[in-house]
Design an enzyme around this catalytic site. Structure first.
Site: not given
Ligand code: MN
Ligand code: NAD
Length: 380
Positions: A138, A205, A238, A262, A266
């Site tokens: 990001y 990962k 994962d 992120d 969620d």
């Molecule tokens: Mn978000």
């Protein structure tokens, strides 16, 4: 009496709807516990962009700098404003500008909230995700390149699809030793403070991202060694995503990089009843911290007065705790828990027909009802 100055950025869509209820609840808590909250509103976001050409003024960060905390709703007007503008130029600009490196998102289902799992009891689930919020994919580095561009030619030979494309895009992730260490230390200290299972699980990962995630793993091993009383484990992100569903009760503190955190949060929001119930905070050690529900501007339900304000209210409780008003924060959380458990006042995402304002009023009423024994701390 302590008076705190809070910068409010309600934002777009349901942002202003849920933040209004948060402010009502926190102000009521201030009255009860004897501290003041001065709210200064900034009308920034994508609506502001449509009027002015920018999501916040160029000196936005220096305006925010001296506040005790920032309370943010959500930004985004998809279809009207390019998707990257609101988040990148406002939310990420604030997180990066004030080094709000620890994005903390508790995952604690409230009795009475929708709970999607049959094989686990909601009260068994109690963990927190600490997401590094300033680095990784990001950071905003990269670009779009065409044949002939140096960046294009440098990678052309790597894949047949690259060679036959008219355009490629590079999105560069940057992970730093200091950035990894800082957020990992935060996670281990949090595991000590929580005093629960004392386990930090690192989302990694390395098998596919051998530079960035290997640095992440190396620093995690170093930091873990400094906290011998706290368990440490790594999991591929994962597989971790699967375990959030199959055995969420095994987690205590999860530490993850920006993009993994992120997505995981969620997913984790589904465990607490959806995004309408999931709070979050972005902590800085050097500037103001920002308190915001992880959900977005929810254009699909905006303007109907039916958004769930619980996520924003609980983010507000985190704000109060950060200001040092722990008792008030706990009271707000308790009032929310009572309203959710009562089940009479729920927004449609929780299976009810209540409005945003009705849930806010119910929380204020619950706060006041149990307020008798708190007294007022007027002496400090
Ligand atoms: Mn978000
Ligand atoms: P979203 O979180 O806005 O919505 C996802 C789903 O969850 C929708 O169905 C929505 O109705 C529901 N939902 C979210 N919050 C809710 C609440 N409080 N009560 C009831 N239901 C709720 O995510 P999205 O649709 O991916 O994004 C919409 C816009 O928000 C986009 O412009 C996006 O860029 C932006 N966004 C901003 C932030 C931020 O400001 N920090 C975060 C995420 C997304």
């Amino acid at each position: 009496m302590a008076v705190y100055r809070v910068a409010v950025i309600p934002g777009d869509g349901i942002g202003p709807e849920v933040i209004e209820e948060g402010i009502r609840v926190l102000s009521a808590a201030g009255e009860h516990f004897g501290f003041g909250l001065e709210w200064e509103h900034f009308p920034w976001g994508c609506g502001y962009y449509l009027q002015t050409g920018h999501v916040m003024p160029p000196d936005g960060l220096s305006i925010l700098h001296d506040f005790d905390a920032i309370y943010l709703g959500a930004v985004g007007l998809p279809g009207q404003v390019p998707e990257e503008v609101g988040v990148r130029d406002l939310v990420l600009a604030i997180r990066f500008g004030f080094e709000q490196f620890a994005n903390v998102r508790p995952v604690r289902p409230l009795p009475g909230a929708p709970f999607p799992l049959k094989h686990v009891q909601p009260q068994e689930v109690d963990f927190v995700v600490v997401r590094e919020a300033t680095e990784c994919l990001y950071v905003g580095l990269g670009g779009r390149y065409q044949p002939g561009d140096r960046q294009f030619e440098a990678v052309r030979h790597l894949r047949p699809t690259f060679a036959r494309s008219r355009e490629i895009a590079l999105q560069t992730g940057v992970y730093s030793e200091a950035g990894c260490r800082r957020v990992m230390q935060y996670a281990f200290v949090l595991a000590c403070q929580r005093g629960g299972r004392r386990l930090v699980s690192s989302a990694t990962k390395t098998n596919a991202m051998a530079f960035g995630m290997k640095l992440w793993d190396d620093i995690f091993a170093e930091v873990a060694a400094a906290y011998p009383d706290v368990g440490a484990e790594w999991q591929n992100v994962d597989a971790m995503a699967m375990r959030f569903v199959t055995e969420p009760q095994r987690f205590d503190v999860v530490v993850a990089g920006n993009i993994f955190g992120d997505i995981l949060t969620d997913l984790a929001a589904a465990l607490v009843g959806g995004l309408g119930f999931a709070p979050g905070a972005n902590y800085s050690l050097t500037g103001p911290s920002m308190f915001e529900p992880p959900h977005g501007s929810a254009p699909d339900i905006a303007g109907r007065g039916c958004a769930n304000p619980v996520a924003a209210i609980l983010s507000g409780a985190m704000l109060l705790r950060h200001l040092g008003e722990g008792e008030a924060a706990a009271a707000v959380e308790e009032a929310v828990a009572r309203v959710v458990a009562g089940g009479q006042t729920r927004t449609p995402d929780a299976g009810g027909t209540g409005t945003t304002a009705q849930v806010g009023s119910a929380v204020v009423a619950a706060l006041r009802r149990s307020g008798g024994h708190w007294g007022t701390r007027d002496a400090d």
